[in-house]
Design an enzyme around this catalytic site. Structure first.
Site, PDB file in Angstrom:
ATOM      1  N   GLU A 427       0.859  -1.194   0.000  1.00 56.37           N
ATOM      2  CA  GLU A 427       0.000   0.000   0.000  1.00 56.37           C
ATOM      3  C   GLU A 427       0.891   1.238   0.000  1.00 56.37           C
ATOM      4  O   GLU A 427       1.771   1.381   0.835  1.00 56.37           O
ATOM      5  CB  GLU A 427      -0.843  -0.032   1.276  1.00 56.37           C
ATOM      6  CG  GLU A 427      -1.689   1.196   1.477  1.00 56.37           C
ATOM      7  CD  GLU A 427      -2.033   1.397   2.966  1.00 56.37           C
ATOM      8  OE1 GLU A 427      -1.530   0.629   3.792  1.00 56.37           O
ATOM      9  OE2 GLU A 427      -2.769   2.343   3.258  1.00 56.37           O
ATOM     10  N   ASP A 500      -0.471  -1.149   6.211  1.00 59.38           N
ATOM     11  CA  ASP A 500      -0.290  -0.688   7.588  1.00 59.38           C
ATOM     12  C   ASP A 500      -1.295  -1.360   8.517  1.00 59.38           C
ATOM     13  O   ASP A 500      -2.353  -1.809   8.078  1.00 59.38           O
ATOM     14  CB  ASP A 500      -0.493   0.836   7.651  1.00 59.38           C
ATOM     15  CG  ASP A 500       0.732   1.540   7.051  1.00 59.38           C
ATOM     16  OD1 ASP A 500       0.622   2.688   6.623  1.00 59.38           O
ATOM     17  OD2 ASP A 500       1.790   0.866   6.974  1.00 59.38           O
ATOM     18  N   ASP A 502      -3.042   0.148  10.442  1.00 63.25           N
ATOM     19  CA  ASP A 502      -4.076   1.111  10.871  1.00 63.25           C
ATOM     20  C   ASP A 502      -5.372   0.880  10.085  1.00 63.25           C
ATOM     21  O   ASP A 502      -5.489  -0.076   9.329  1.00 63.25           O
ATOM     22  CB  ASP A 502      -3.552   2.533  10.641  1.00 63.25           C
ATOM     23  CG  ASP A 502      -3.295   2.793   9.158  1.00 63.25           C
ATOM     24  OD1 ASP A 502      -2.690   3.812   8.816  1.00 63.25           O
ATOM     25  OD2 ASP A 502      -3.704   1.927   8.328  1.00 63.25           O
ATOM     26  N   ASP A 504      -6.755   2.505   7.614  1.00 60.24           N
ATOM     27  CA  ASP A 504      -6.597   2.560   6.150  1.00 60.24           C
ATOM     28  C   ASP A 504      -6.035   1.237   5.627  1.00 60.24           C
ATOM     29  O   ASP A 504      -6.536   0.665   4.672  1.00 60.24           O
ATOM     30  CB  ASP A 504      -5.627   3.699   5.794  1.00 60.24           C
ATOM     31  CG  ASP A 504      -6.409   4.832   5.147  1.00 60.24           C
ATOM     32  OD1 ASP A 504      -5.792   5.776   4.629  1.00 60.24           O
ATOM     33  OD2 ASP A 504      -7.648   4.727   5.168  1.00 60.24           O
TER      34      ASP A 504
END
Ligand code: 28F
Length: 636
Positions: A427, A500, A502, A504
């Site tokens: 990503e 990640d 997180d 996202d």
């Protein structure tokens, strides 16, 4: 056994259980979390057998505070007499003698995975403690085993109980020297299978209790697989009201099918044999799919909804937007395939096709309005397929799929041997850059993804093909897509999603898993898909930067530092925070990276999450976000 002399029979018993402890993988597949869960299902299957025999309608699964598990049923209770062959109680035989499988005496057939005790001795061998209680004739019979199945004493009466009460209760504590990865039970994973068993065995109540946080749920579905289809379609928009249900039996083989079309484009078809999820399909599923195409085409032509000029509908056309459960009960199933989850019995194909075909045709004839809606949906799907074919041809003529994209973003590896080649789907461009620099250029390819790829939930195949990101993934894999999909052409045997930790990153992981689940499912089924686990924490002391995978590693590392060392801990903000060397050492190199292998269940759950987030219905999305919002805060 304690202090008494061992006879040859005891030796054989111990050797049997010792064999299980030496090679647990031979008996329960793996000693990872999946193997830990398998212990529960081996015991539960014996209760389900008792339910299928007609003597039990209530099973309770309890996760105890010490991570032991108790399974309780209200069946007849394991016979407490002395086993004619071994001279010890039937109960002790069931829990200490390794059964090669095969049927027990008596008529009928054991349809669930278990065969009344086949799995019980395996569970005992892999547990540090197991105790069994049988409620029968107003007595509570009890026996305990320790350290992999050694009986502590004989089966004995320890209490009285209601004379009417009958049943079996088993508590076991998995052995941490066997289950090194984890001995912590995951509630949601057990919940998914408990609910599925309740759907598959109508009228059987299965309760799941978690004493670690006083959570419990009961599953009871008198509608059986009809209610399974209803649940799977709850966040979708059905195009016809009734769930089509067919059941029938031929030569002792039972076939049950429930289906309902929705206005989406993906198909959710799950098949089972004796309650085992036949992930790789098999003859029951093939028979039903054949009949579905045959009958829908036949009805379409007979009712003139399918015009002469229309193409015959393909099996892909008739499964678009289809949610379907197939459940087969077979006295002697032959399981094939990589993970032994494909039904091989040839005779089932015809039986499934006849039973289902006949009942489906009857339903269409009796419900012309709904039949019309279904036919129109399939015809639309065939038009989209033809459009996709044309799109593919035009892009191929312009060299779309093969040439331009190939060198656009993919940094390929040198090796052409798929078995050692890996592709990292990364990503973001900055992480993509570090990954390109940090990779092993012989075996590791890198494909950076920009932003959010297409929302595949609403995309038909033709639209998905037009998306830049998806085309580069299709090209990179080499397998083609849809009808042309050929897994033998897969160019990388490890597809590693690197995003990640997180929100996202979670979103892009869910998107990719949805894409793989919808358009590349065999790649997931055959275990080629992984998620990279970037380190969560960074510990800095002096000039040293040490990355830690999780809290456990962080705490171990801190405690390994000299007494008065000054250090600083911070959370890893994301892949972009690490340079190429750090990314290689912590997340990419095969020496010490940790990859999570993605299973079909993971992809199916991601698909359900995605659908909830991206589907048409607003209410389920609001509910889902409300339930999960707090995690999002934590992440950020
Ligand atoms: C929590 C786990 O294991 N339940 C079981 C039975 C009932 C019978 C049985 C089991 C027949 C002779 C082999 C009782 N009465 N729950 C369980 N419930 N096994 S396991 O029989 C064992 C076989 O030896 C049972 C009459 N027939 C069968």
């Amino acid at each position: 056994m304690n202090g008494e002399h061992y006879n040859e029979n005891d030796i054989q018993v111990l050797e049997g259980l010792e064999a299980v402890r030496k090679r647990p993988g031979m008996y329960i597949g793996t000693t990872s979390e999946r193997g830990l869960n398998h212990l529960v299902w081996e015991i539960v299957d014996n209760s389900v057998d008792e339910a299928l025999a007609g003597y039990c309608d209530d099973i309770e699964i309890t996760i105890n505070k010490d991570e032991s598990v108790t399974v309780k049923d209200d069946g007849r209770g394991i016979p407490t007499g002395i086993h004619p062959k071994t001279g010890v109680s039937t109960v002790e035989t069931i829990f200490t003698v390794l059964h090669a499988g095969g049927k027990f005496g008596g008529g009928g057939y054991k349809v669930s995975g278990g065969l009344h005790g086949v799995g019980a001795s395996v569970v005992n061998a892999l547990s540090t403690m197991l105790e069994v209680k049988i409620y029968q004739n107003g007595n509570v019979y009890y026996q305990k085993y320790i350290n992999g199945g050694h009986p502590v004493g004989k089966l004995e009466i320890i209490d009285k109980c209601d004379p009417e009460r009958t049943g079996t209760s088993v508590t076991f504590l998995p052995d941490p020297t066997i289950f090194k990865e984890t001995t912590i039970y995951n509630y949601d994973t057990l919940r998914h299978r408990a609910q599925e068993l309740a759907f598959l065995n109508k009228g059987l109540q299965i309760k799941l209790i978690d004493l670690r946080n006083n959570k419990s749920e009961a599953f009871l579905y008198n509608g059986g697989i009809i209610e399974y289809v209803k649940m799977l379609n709850e966040n979708k928009t059905p195009i016809h009201d009734d769930i089509i249900y067919c059941e029938g039996e031929e030569d002792g083989i039972e076939i049950e099918v429930a289906l309902q079309y929705n206005d989406g484009y993906s198909s959710n078809i799950y098949s089972f044999t004796n309650n085992i999820n036949t992930v790789e399909g098999g003859t029951h599923e093939e028979g039903v799919r054949l009949a579905l195409s045959r009958i829908i085409n036949k009805y379409g032509k007979a009712s003139n909804i399918l015009k002469e000029k229309d193409d015959t509908l393909t099996s892909d056309d008739v499964k678009e937007g289809l949610t379907m459960i197939i459940s087969c009960k077979h006295p002697d199933p032959q399981f094939e395939g990589q993970t032994k989850t494909k039904l091989g019995n040839a005779e089932v194909r015809k039986i499934a096709s006849n039973v289902f075909g006949e009942k489906l045709e009857k339903f269409l004839m009796e419900n012309p309005a709904e039949a019309k809606l279904i036919l129109e949906k399939c015809i639309l799907a065939s038009h989209a397929r033809l459009a996709a074919k044309k799109a593919r041809e035009t892009t191929r003529r312009k060299g779309g799929l093969e040439i331009t994209n190939k060198w656009g973003k993919l940094t390929d590896c040198k090796s052409n041997d798929p078995s050692i080649s890996e592709i990292f789907i990364v990503e973001g461009d900055s992480a993509g850059g570090s990954a390109k620099d940090g990779r092993d250029y012989m075996t590791q390819a890198v494909l950076p993804l920009r932003g959010k790829i297409l929302n595949v939930e609403k995309a038909r195949l033709d639209r998905a093909l037009n998306n830049e990101e998806i085309r580069s993934i299709i090209t990179a894999f080499g397998t083609g897509i849809g009808e042309e999909f050929d897994i033998s052409k897969l160019r990388y045997h490890k597809i590693i999603i690197m995003a990640d930790a997180d929100v996202d990153g979670g979103h892009i992981r869910t998107l990719l898993l949805t894409l793989f689940y919808r358009f590349f499912r065999p790649i997931v089924e055959q275990g080629h898909v992984y998620a990279a686990q970037p380190p969560l924490f960074k510990v800095v002391h002096g000039k040293t930067i040490h990355w830690c995978l999780n809290e456990q590693e962080r705490d171990d590392y801190i405690s390994s530092l000299p007494e008065n060392t000054k250090y600083e801990i911070s959370r890893n903000k994301g892949l972009g925070e690490m340079d190429a060397k750090e990314l290689r050492e912590t997340t990419m190199s095969i020496d010490n990276r940790v990859l999570k292998q993605i299973t079909v269940e993971d992809a199916m759950l991601a698909d359900k999450v995605f659908e909830t987030l991206m589907g048409e219905e607003v209410e389920p999305r609001r509910q889902f976000i409300e339930e999960n919002a707090r995690y999002a805060e934590l992440d950020i």
